[in-house]
Motif scaffolding. Structure first.
Motif, mmCIF file in Angstrom:
data_model
loop_
_atom_site.group_PDB
_atom_site.id
_atom_site.type_symbol
_atom_site.label_atom_id
_atom_site.label_comp_id
_atom_site.label_asym_id
_atom_site.label_seq_id
_atom_site.Cartn_x
_atom_site.Cartn_y
_atom_site.Cartn_z
ATOM 1 N N ASP A 157 35.823 51.525 34.786
ATOM 2 C CA ASP A 157 36.560 52.278 35.799
ATOM 3 C C ASP A 157 35.651 53.292 36.494
ATOM 4 O O ASP A 157 35.712 53.473 37.715
ATOM 5 C CB ASP A 157 37.750 52.990 35.163
ATOM 6 C CG ASP A 157 38.818 52.024 34.673
ATOM 7 O OD1 ASP A 157 38.785 50.840 35.081
ATOM 8 O OD2 ASP A 157 39.675 52.439 33.866
ATOM 9 N N SER A 181 38.054 39.646 27.470
ATOM 10 C CA SER A 181 39.514 39.763 27.530
ATOM 11 C C SER A 181 40.140 39.551 26.158
ATOM 12 O O SER A 181 41.033 40.295 25.739
ATOM 13 C CB SER A 181 40.065 38.733 28.523
ATOM 14 O OG SER A 181 41.466 38.687 28.488
ATOM 15 N N VAL A 186 43.332 42.441 26.589
ATOM 16 C CA VAL A 186 43.872 42.788 27.898
ATOM 17 C C VAL A 186 43.617 41.617 28.842
ATOM 18 O O VAL A 186 42.733 40.793 28.607
ATOM 19 C CB VAL A 186 43.221 44.070 28.467
ATOM 20 C CG1 VAL A 186 43.488 45.261 27.560
ATOM 21 C CG2 VAL A 186 41.726 43.902 28.678
ATOM 22 N N GLU A 189 42.352 40.014 34.553
ATOM 23 C CA GLU A 189 42.576 40.715 35.816
ATOM 24 C C GLU A 189 42.294 42.213 35.685
ATOM 25 O O GLU A 189 41.743 42.840 36.592
ATOM 26 C CB GLU A 189 44.018 40.492 36.269
ATOM 27 C CG GLU A 189 44.399 41.215 37.545
ATOM 28 C CD GLU A 189 45.849 40.994 37.920
ATOM 29 O OE1 GLU A 189 46.284 41.558 38.936
ATOM 30 O OE2 GLU A 189 46.549 40.245 37.196
ATOM 31 N N ARG A 190 42.662 42.789 34.528
ATOM 32 C CA ARG A 190 42.443 44.222 34.324
ATOM 33 C C ARG A 190 40.954 44.556 34.254
ATOM 34 O O ARG A 190 40.514 45.606 34.750
ATOM 35 C CB ARG A 190 43.136 44.678 33.029
ATOM 36 C CG ARG A 190 42.793 46.097 32.578
ATOM 37 C CD ARG A 190 43.245 47.141 33.594
ATOM 38 N NE ARG A 190 42.853 48.486 33.207
ATOM 39 C CZ ARG A 190 41.705 49.080 33.565
ATOM 40 N NH1 ARG A 190 40.826 48.429 34.306
ATOM 41 N NH2 ARG A 190 41.444 50.314 33.175
ATOM 42 N N ARG A 193 39.709 44.594 37.867
ATOM 43 C CA ARG A 193 40.689 45.139 38.819
ATOM 44 C C ARG A 193 40.024 45.862 39.989
ATOM 45 O O ARG A 193 40.409 45.698 41.142
ATOM 46 C CB ARG A 193 41.621 46.103 38.081
ATOM 47 C CG ARG A 193 42.714 46.739 38.931
ATOM 48 C CD ARG A 193 43.452 47.790 38.137
ATOM 49 N NE ARG A 193 42.578 48.912 37.773
ATOM 50 C CZ ARG A 193 42.914 49.876 36.902
ATOM 51 N NH1 ARG A 193 44.082 49.822 36.289
ATOM 52 N NH2 ARG A 193 42.078 50.861 36.647
#
Length: 374
Positions: A157, A181, A186, A189-190, A193
């Motif tokens: 992030d 993943s 999770v 896609e996360r 993102r």
């Protein structure tokens, strides 16, 4: 003949029966004209899986990375910031410079595959006419040379936020993104993102014979399609290959946690031998790649250890030491450097295969540790 447990890579797998069936029975068309229904279905599925607008089926991950760099770094004098241990920098023959005319600016990777974001920010260039223009940041998840490490979500992030502040695209070499993943539990896609582009590989860990898919915005994929054609990656009735990739996503991807469990079991066994010559970082064992470190003070090399793992001594089964290849177990791995061995679990490694590999590795590591004291 000796029984071979091939742990060199998760690319050595054979297509499953379901893949072979799908390949024979796939609906086909000319993909360069956009008319192969199986390829179109795969691209749509990958785009949805990764939360992107569109995707493009390409022959290899190396081509996927090169295409991404060519599209993002489309001005002469561009540079891309990458990790020093990244696949792009280490294993793609400098294609970014040779074919795309793009300078790679390598950053020191931390042991977990990340790099210092403050340093990245300090390295962004382009305002001075003497400098190249920083046009892209590339990350790798999972990180192969760091031992299949999964990049922390918080760092992802922060990296994406930094890139957005400076209007620099962020590309993910996600050859083994589905392993990441599975480890974090999770959605893929996360993990991407806030990243502009990403590719996943179907022949690393997913048992498909060939192929990767690059995903991003509609505009990016439109440009990527042009680059793929220029590089010779435009395939015709490619649904034969895409069919196996579709099965890989449905059938093999859900099994990735088994590969991780087997790799962890192997790492724990090696740690539990308490040998001076060999060590494994079990606490940071994330996915299907096990890195065995040879002590710096040891006279042993990775090549020598791997050579011994590929020999069969009768003492292993009959107590008499003559080299033979008529029985026993051979374990194959690869050297990452002179003091590091990579062992990789995958869909073709069963629990029985793992047990045989553990027995062989235990025997050989104990033998070599005793023969090379320090």
């Amino acid at each position: 003949m000796a029984y071979i447990v091939d742990m060199r890579s998760d690319t050595v797998t054979k297509p499953t029966k379901a893949m072979k069936h799908a390949m024979v029975n796939s609906a086909l068309g000319d993909d360069v004209f956009g008319e192969d229904p199986t390829v179109n279905a795969l691209e749509s599925k990958v785009a949805t899986l990764l939360g992107k607008q569109a995707a493009l089926f390409v022959p290899s991950g190396t081509m996927a990375n090169l295409i991404a760099i060519m599209v993002h770094c489309n001005k002469r004098g561009s540079e891309a910031i990458v990790g020093r241990e990244s696949h792009i920098f280490q294993y793609e023959q400098g294609g970014s410079a040779h074919l795309a005319g793009v300078l790679l600016h390598p950053m020191k990777n931390n042991p977990d595959g990340t790099f210092d974001l403050a340093e990245v920010e300090s390295l962004i260039r382009g305002s001075d006419v003497h400098e190249p223009i920083t046009s892209l940041v590339c990350i790798e998840n999972t990180h192969n040379k760091c031992g299949g490490k999964v990049l922390p979500l918080k760092w992802l992030d922060e990296c994406a936020a930094l890139c957005k502040r400076h209007s620099i695209p962020l590309h993910v070499d996600g050859a083994r993104l589905l392993n990441a993943s599975a480890h974090l539990e999770v959605a893929p896609e996360r993990l991407v993102r806030d990243c502009d582009t990403v590719y996943i590989c179907f022949s690393k860990g997913l048992s498909a014979p060939v192929g990767s898919a690059l995903a991003g915005s509609y505009h990016f994929i439109e440009q990527a399609r042009r680059m793929r054609k220029m590089l010779g990656g435009g395939m015709r009735q490619a649904g034969v290959l895409a069919a196996a990739a579709l099965v890989a996503l449905e059938e093999v991807a859900p099994r990735l946690p088994l590969d991780h469990k087997r790799a962890f079991r192997l790492a724990k066994v090696i740690e539990g031998l308490f040998l001076k010559s060999f060590s494994v970082d079990v606490a940071n064992q994330h996915t299907n790649i096990v890195l065995v470190r040879i002590a710096a003070a040891s006279a042993l090399s990775a090549d020598a250890v791997l050579q011994r793992l590929e020999q069969v001594c009768l003492a292993e089964t009959q107590g008499d030491c003559k080299t033979t290849n008529d029985e026993g177990v051979i374990v194959k791995g690869i050297p990452f450097d002179n003091k590091t061995i990579r062992l990789t679990t995958h869909n073709d490694i069963s629990d029985e295969d793992l047990w045989l590999a553990i027995m062989k590795i235990t025997y050989v590591f104990k033998e070599l540790d005793a023969a090379h004291p320090f």
